[in-house]
Design a protein around this motif. Structure first.
Motif, PDB file in Angstrom:
ATOM      1  N   GLU A   1       0.822  -1.209   0.000  1.00 28.68           N
ATOM      2  CA  GLU A   1       0.000   0.000   0.000  1.00 28.68           C
ATOM      3  C   GLU A   1       0.857   1.261   0.000  1.00 28.68           C
ATOM      4  O   GLU A   1       0.518   2.244  -0.647  1.00 28.68           O
ATOM      5  CB  GLU A   1      -0.962  -0.012   1.175  1.00 28.68           C
TER       6      GLU A   1
ATOM      7  N   GLU B   1       2.058   1.732  -3.524  1.00 30.63           N
ATOM      8  CA  GLU B   1       0.956   2.229  -4.359  1.00 30.63           C
ATOM      9  C   GLU B   1       0.715   3.718  -4.112  1.00 30.63           C
ATOM     10  O   GLU B   1       0.530   4.492  -5.044  1.00 30.63           O
ATOM     11  CB  GLU B   1      -0.303   1.427  -4.052  1.00 30.63           C
ATOM     12  N   ARG B   2       0.760   4.129  -2.858  1.00 30.15           N
ATOM     13  CA  ARG B   2       0.563   5.547  -2.531  1.00 30.15           C
ATOM     14  C   ARG B   2       1.706   6.392  -3.055  1.00 30.15           C
ATOM     15  O   ARG B   2       1.485   7.496  -3.555  1.00 30.15           O
ATOM     16  CB  ARG B   2       0.404   5.718  -1.026  1.00 30.15           C
TER      17      ARG B   2
ATOM     18  N   ARG C   1       1.187   6.880  -6.702  1.00 32.11           N
ATOM     19  CA  ARG C   1       0.077   7.823  -6.929  1.00 32.11           C
ATOM     20  C   ARG C   1       0.531   9.253  -6.657  1.00 32.11           C
ATOM     21  O   ARG C   1       0.199  10.166  -7.418  1.00 32.11           O
ATOM     22  CB  ARG C   1      -1.098   7.443  -6.029  1.00 32.11           C
TER      23      ARG C   1
ATOM     24  N   ASP D   1       2.654  10.404  -9.577  1.00 28.03           N
ATOM     25  CA  ASP D   1       1.810  10.721 -10.733  1.00 28.03           C
ATOM     26  C   ASP D   1       1.140  12.085 -10.560  1.00 28.03           C
ATOM     27  O   ASP D   1       1.101  12.893 -11.492  1.00 28.03           O
ATOM     28  CB  ASP D   1       0.737   9.649 -10.935  1.00 28.03           C
ATOM     29  N   LEU D   2       0.601  12.334  -9.375  1.00 28.62           N
ATOM     30  CA  LEU D   2      -0.071  13.608  -9.131  1.00 28.62           C
ATOM     31  C   LEU D   2       0.906  14.776  -9.174  1.00 28.62           C
ATOM     32  O   LEU D   2       0.574  15.849  -9.691  1.00 28.62           O
ATOM     33  CB  LEU D   2      -0.805  13.564  -7.787  1.00 28.62           C
TER      34      LEU D   2
END
Length: 117
Positions: A81, A84-85, A88, A91-92
């Motif tokens: 997790e 994954e964070r 993310r 990407d942001l």
């Protein structure tokens, strides 16, 4: 001598009782294996892991500490997790950098057009 005889008989009775209890000699057979203590409140599968999930996570004790499989499962889940964070967030951040660059370019163009007038 009587005391020695009494101790030998008492020891034989204790050994016989323990042997019968372990072997089971009755209708139920030998003593069943005790189920290992398992993690009572595992990490939630239906939503991302939160801070309160980590704070309330308690591992059951085993013979030499904690059950390695429970700890490994929890750490693997948390690591996945977090990865994954992190992806993310990256990407942001790259999307935000792109939008900011476009905003600068459009602001520069608008400023140049006004200077030309």
């Amino acid at each position: 001598m009587v005391m020695f005889f009494f101790l030998v008989v008492a020891l034989a009775v204790v050994v016989a009782a323990v042997t019968l209890a372990v072997v089971g000699g009755g209708e139920h057979g030998p003593l069943p294996e005790a189920a290992p203590e398992r993690l009572q409140d595992p990490l939630p599968l239906d939503r991302p892991v939160g801070r309160t999930d980590i704070d309330t996570l308690r591992f059951p004790l085993a013979a030499r500490g904690y059950r390695m499989s429970d700890v490994d499962d929890a750490l693997n889940r948390i690591a996945a997790e977090l990865a994954e964070r992190d992806a993310r967030i990256a990407d942001l951040e790259s999307a935000l950098a792109g939008v900011q660059a476009e905003a600068r370019v459009s602001t520069d163009r608008t400023g140049q057009e006004e200077d030309q007038r």
